[in-house]
Design an enzyme around this catalytic site. Structure first.
Site, PDB file in Angstrom:
ATOM      1  N   SER A   1     -11.787  17.523  76.561  1.00  0.00           N
ATOM      2  CA  SER A   1     -13.600  17.339  76.314  1.00  0.00           C
ATOM      3  C   SER A   1     -14.025  15.425  76.442  1.00  0.00           C
ATOM      4  CB  SER A   1     -14.074  17.715  75.526  1.00  0.00           C
ATOM      5  OG  SER A   1     -13.267  17.811  74.365  1.00  0.00           O
TER       6      SER A   1
ATOM      7  N   ASP B   1     -21.377  15.842  67.297  1.00  0.00           N
ATOM      8  CA  ASP B   1     -21.072  17.622  67.135  1.00  0.00           C
ATOM      9  C   ASP B   1     -20.024  17.327  66.117  1.00  0.00           C
ATOM     10  OD1 ASP B   1     -18.696  17.597  68.818  1.00  0.00           O
ATOM     11  OD2 ASP B   1     -19.078  18.915  70.360  1.00  0.00           O
TER      12      ASP B   1
ATOM     13  N   HIS C   1     -16.366  15.984  68.452  1.00  0.00           N
ATOM     14  CA  HIS C   1     -16.682  14.956  69.612  1.00  0.00           C
ATOM     15  C   HIS C   1     -17.332  13.800  69.017  1.00  0.00           C
ATOM     16  CE1 HIS C   1     -16.521  18.574  71.974  1.00  0.00           C
ATOM     17  NE2 HIS C   1     -15.143  17.925  71.970  1.00  0.00           N
TER      18      HIS C   1
END
Length: 363
Positions: free
Chosen positions: A48, A338, A341
């Site tokens: 990610s 978040d 991340h």
């Protein structure tokens, strides 16, 4: 690029760095653009941290193609990047004189001609260990390598073998993967700890990383960067779940990252000996992110313990959408967007660091 490093040493500490560091980063990115042509494309494999939206096109809950994600991306679009804006690989692409964002391979909105300048096969939630992507039903690294083969064939059909092979040989291949093998797998589920000690699991993962580099080499890659792990014990969710010291970095997790990084460095040394004509570099990110966490005001951050999204304690992916009204008004003040991340501003700082260190040899 030497001038960039000199500028960093001249930047004063504390509050003035908030204003001067972005200017230094802009100067360095501009300097990189002057070297356009040395790298034909940016080709990305990983998780990610470098997924620009491949997960949008597969059946998984690990998505971020909805607000508040992407609110600072061009046009305020939630592309599927797990951040408020661009990723490290986007900034790196721009620095090499290529497009300012690297597209997702599975996005049907891009033609092969557009993908010829850069493409990401990455998938949020994946790992080196085949068990890891099964947890969230995402794209394994071995499938990403299959997509790379398919991409190369598409290039040859569209451009001819000679032109395609030149792009393949002159592209910069970036790997960013490994954190999920710990936080979603080894540290969260019982199967791998029953099979491996922590040291054995690290060695297993590094072996898989080395094999992946050899695989892309066999497919024609010659310029390869493998990103080391960040101090994932300091991400907001790890702080929240730290039973021994709630709210503090989990130093046991950070020791696993350091163990992995040291063995990855050794693997990169072996690869440079074994792979004729290749240049493989280890990209160190642990120190720069540790510095941000330790001295946030030096980098203009006000909060490194929580994410901007929701309460900042545990939210990621769909939970950010549920708590969108609680999301902070200015993500630039947060090191994390978040609970897992980084924010776009952190990614920009990391990209500048890499351009001045590991990636400097390719500029």
């Amino acid at each position: 690029m030497r001038r960039c490093r000199e500028l960093h040493t001249m930047v004063p500490s504390q509050s003035l760095r908030y204003w001067l560091l972005p200017l230094v980063a802009h100067f360095c990115l501009s300097a990189g653009r002057a070297a356009a042509g040395k790298v034909s494309a940016i080709i990305v494999l990983g998780d990610s941290t470098v997924d620009p939206g491949n997960n949008d096109f597969i059946p998984t809950i690990a998505k971020s193609n909805f607000p508040p994600y992407g609110r600072d991306f061009d046009g305020g679009v939630a592309t599927g990047r797990f951040s408020n804006g661009r990723l490290v690989t986007d900034f790196v692409s721009e620095a090499f004189g290529l497009p300012p964002s690297v597209p997702a391979y599975l996005d049907p909105g891009y033609t092969i001609d557009q993908l010829a300048m850069g493409v990401s096969f990455a998938s949020g939630g994946t790992g080196l260990d085949d068990l890891t992507p099964r947890i969230a039903s995402v794209i394994p690294l071995r499938q990403q390598l299959e997509y790379l083969k398919e991409y190369q064939e598409r290039l040859r059909v569209a451009m001819g073998s000679a032109a395609a092979d030149e792009i393949i040989a002159e592209a910069l291949y970036i790997f960013s993967i490994g954190t999920n093998d710990f936080i979603l797998n080894y540290l969260a589920l019982p199967l791998r700890p029953a099979q491996y000690t922590a040291a054995e699991y690290v060695a297993y993962l590094v072996g898989l990383a080395e094999a992946a580099v050899r695989d892309v080499y066999d497919l024609g890659a010659r310029k390869i960067e493998f990103t080391g792990l960040a101090p994932f014990g300091c991400i907001p969710s790890a702080r929240t779940l730290n039973r021994d010291a709630p709210g503090e970095c989990d130093e046991e997790h950070n020791r696993l990252a350091l163990m992995f990084n040291e063995q990855l460095r050794e693997a990169v040394r072996r690869l440079n000996v074994d792979l004729a004509g290749a240049q493989v570099v280890y990209a160190e990110t642990y120190s720069v992110l540790s510095a941000i966490v330790a001295n946030p005001s030096d980098y203009g951050f006000e909060n490194v313990a929580q994410g901007c999204c929701g309460t900042g304690l545990i939210e990621s992916s769909v939970l950010c959408a549920l708590d969108e009204p609680l999301t902070c008004p200015d993500a630039d003040k947060y090191a994390f967007f978040d609970s897992v991340h980084p924010s776009e501003r952190t990614y920009r700082i990391v990209a500048d660091h890499l351009l001045n260190t590991a990636l400097r040899v390719f500029l």
